[in-house]
Design a protein around this motif. Structure first.
Motif, PDB file in Angstrom:
ATOM      1  N   ALA B 185       2.847   0.344   0.253  1.00 56.80           N
ATOM      2  CA  ALA B 185       2.587   0.353  -1.184  1.00 56.80           C
ATOM      3  C   ALA B 185       3.863   0.083  -1.966  1.00 56.80           C
ATOM      4  O   ALA B 185       4.964   0.430  -1.539  1.00 56.80           O
ATOM      5  N   ALA B 186       3.666  -0.517  -3.133  1.00 57.09           N
ATOM      6  CA  ALA B 186       4.780  -0.819  -4.031  1.00 57.09           C
ATOM      7  C   ALA B 186       4.803   0.160  -5.193  1.00 57.09           C
ATOM      8  O   ALA B 186       3.761   0.689  -5.583  1.00 57.09           O
ATOM      9  N   ASN B 187       5.980   0.397  -5.747  1.00 57.07           N
ATOM     10  CA  ASN B 187       6.060   1.071  -7.048  1.00 57.07           C
ATOM     11  C   ASN B 187       5.295   0.212  -8.053  1.00 57.07           C
ATOM     12  O   ASN B 187       5.462  -1.004  -8.072  1.00 57.07           O
ATOM     13  N   GLY B 189       2.283  -0.426  -7.930  1.00 61.14           N
ATOM     14  CA  GLY B 189       1.208  -1.128  -7.220  1.00 61.14           C
ATOM     15  C   GLY B 189      -0.053  -0.279  -7.143  1.00 61.14           C
ATOM     16  O   GLY B 189      -0.299   0.560  -8.017  1.00 61.14           O
TER      17      GLY B 189
END
Lengths: 352, 352
Positions: B185-187, B189
């Motif tokens: 996961a992305a910040n 996201g």
């Protein structure tokens, strides 16, 4: 691929006469046929071209639960002699299988992907209209059809190709918002894959941008939000002081075919191109000191899409009007290759 | 929800007698019926309960191309009096609609989600077997059925519920690999959403881990890979020096119902719990100085899953055998609530 290796079931009639080719909106109308090729027990079955229609799928198919779904976007163009041309299909084929690997899906054989799409486009030749701006958008995609809600890769997959006649993608002036909080991809994630899941992440932030009057978002790196990465469905170029800048491809940034083609065309035309990380702060500085000339998106659907202004930290920066737009110059050059109006010195076009 | 608000078309017979309930593998067998509720033109239609079967969908449905797909995982348990109970369904309902918003999908009304699943589980009561370890896994999900390959949210959606009888999720000893490169996961996201796309990102790195003999990956933050976040389909807890540590939920970490229930049960039982970022370096240090006692995953499918060892930077750390495992103690406590073997002081269980 030998044409006998594809089963062809033609539609009894065509719906082409019902289509208003002058007033197409992107991706809404599909041609008469589609290609289906199923992967079962470790083997790709014989591809089938058949009438475009809904198909049956199990409610537990893993595409619905775990997002194993990848795609490509390509276009076919018709020249003045009624010949139909593909643009760098090898690049899409290669990227498709890279996406497949990243999502733990099987690679699709070249004879199914390239052979299948050539055969399908040949059958649908009448749907490719002549004239700049007209094209046939090609959407190869693969989904996990295998059933079961265990979080693990599926055993069965389906590769499909559908076709949609297209005019140019965007209309009107495009203003963009530079992302300060949301992002589209993680380091070590699937941002470089043309994975369905990457797009679903963008819709909500894009909707918020739309509500503020911006058509697209330019994504920044998720860790620091200081680097300009790509726009919603396009790579992005910045022209500062007569040099074109664009971010290098990475795990977070899609290796766009239009992007890399534009870089090569620009170089051939003697335009300075620098592929390196572009900082938001550089863009703001260039906008403020008057050296920022153009910003544009590059993608198969849009080809080249000039951006008229951008917003960052609630400040709007209007781009100067360009008498000699490099964006439009490069679009013209690339289109001329695609429509066979100029010599294809790169060897990019492939005849159907 | 008034029962007349759901159309019920019962299957002519049941396939339940064909099912070997002693030898179920997770998520492979589905009950006789499913619930379908379509969203069209801004309105949820009347839900329908009908025989479980494949359904027709357009090849251009946005779920295939842009990954608009979310789900929940829940369980129903049967007590000794043959009553069937749900566990904190309000939490799943709330999270489902948060996921929907993040993916630009419409929220599902409570009477469709909760009312629909109560009615469906009631019809399938015979599929919920008594006895610890037995449960009926409930999978509510929503997909974008609206057609068109324009990269924008769909206009039509389908909400469905399917049910699968389950025994305990994992078997055997679970060893995990701590991610050094890949991430989930992305910040900014969609890591906090139960979005299909998040899972497809994990399959390839998990496959690589499997090939090295590890069943799961513990993800670290994508920017620095120094913080322990969550395991493949579970949140993760670390017991160091008699304190339980788990990462706070965030944009990258799922707000797991089992995770938060375990925290509350642990606190009630007088166990120290600290919810704060846990560093990889702390884990290694604790493993090396002997203060690391347990590591376990927590999730609906697995409930509690003790981990026997982990690998980081090619070094394997075996966890000590526990005579008084807190993981198993908490699992027992939580299961007793779920199966109505102990008083539900929290008010978490809901009778069908």
């Amino acid at each position: 691929m030998n044409e006998n290796d594809i089963t062809v079931n033609l539609a009894p009639g065509s719906k082409i006469d019902l289509v208003d080719f002058e007033n197409l909106t992107f991706g809404n109308v599909f041609t008469d046929h589609m290609l289906i090729c199923d992967y079962k027990n470790g083997v790709w079955e014989k591809p089938v071209i058949k009438p475009y229609e809904p198909f049956l799928i199990d409610p537990s198919a893993k595409v619905f639960h775990y997002g194993q779904a990848i795609f490509e976007g390509m276009k076919a163009y018709k020249d003045e002699n009624d010949d139909v041309w593909l643009f760098r299909p090898d690049q899409n084929y290669e990227r498709f299988n890279k996406s497949a690997t990243r999502l733990a899906m099987p690679e699709v054989p070249e004879e199914v992907f390239i052979g299948g799409l050539k055969k399908l486009v040949e059958i649908e030749k009448a749907w490719v209209k002549k004239g700049k701006g007209n094209s046939l958008y090609i959407r190869p995609f693969m989904i996990a059809t295998g059933p079961g809600v265990l979080a693990a890769p599926a055993v069965f997959y389906r590769f499909m190709i559908i076709l949609s006649p297209a005019k140019s993608y965007y209309s009107g002036e495009v203003k963009v918002l530079i992302a300060e909080h949301f992002s589209r991809a993680a380091n070590g994630g699937i941002g470089a894959a043309k994975a369905a899941g990457n797009y679903s992440a963008q819709f909500y932030p894009t909707k918020l941008a739309n509500e503020q009057g911006y058509q697209q978002v330019i994504w920044t790196d998720d860790a620091t939000h200081t680097k300009l990465e790509e726009a919603g469905t396009m790579n992005v170029f910045f022209r500062i002081n007569d040099t074109l800048y664009t971010a290098p491809t990475s795990e977070r940034i899609l290796d766009g075919v239009t992007r890399k083609s534009l870089i090569e065309v620009a170089k051939r035309e003697g335009i300075n191109v620098e592929v390196r990380p572009v900082l938001v702060s550089e863009l703001i500085e260039a906008a403020e000191n008057g050296t920022l000339q153009e910003v544009f998106g590059a993608g198969t659907a849009a080809v080249v899409n000039p951006i008229v202004g951008f917003s960052y930290k609630e400040k709007y920066y209007e781009l100067p009007k360009q008498e000699n737009s490099v964006a439009l110059f490069l679009k013209e050059k690339l289109n001329n290759i695609q429509y066979k109006l100029a010599e294809d010195t790169f060897g990019w076009t492939v005849k159907i």
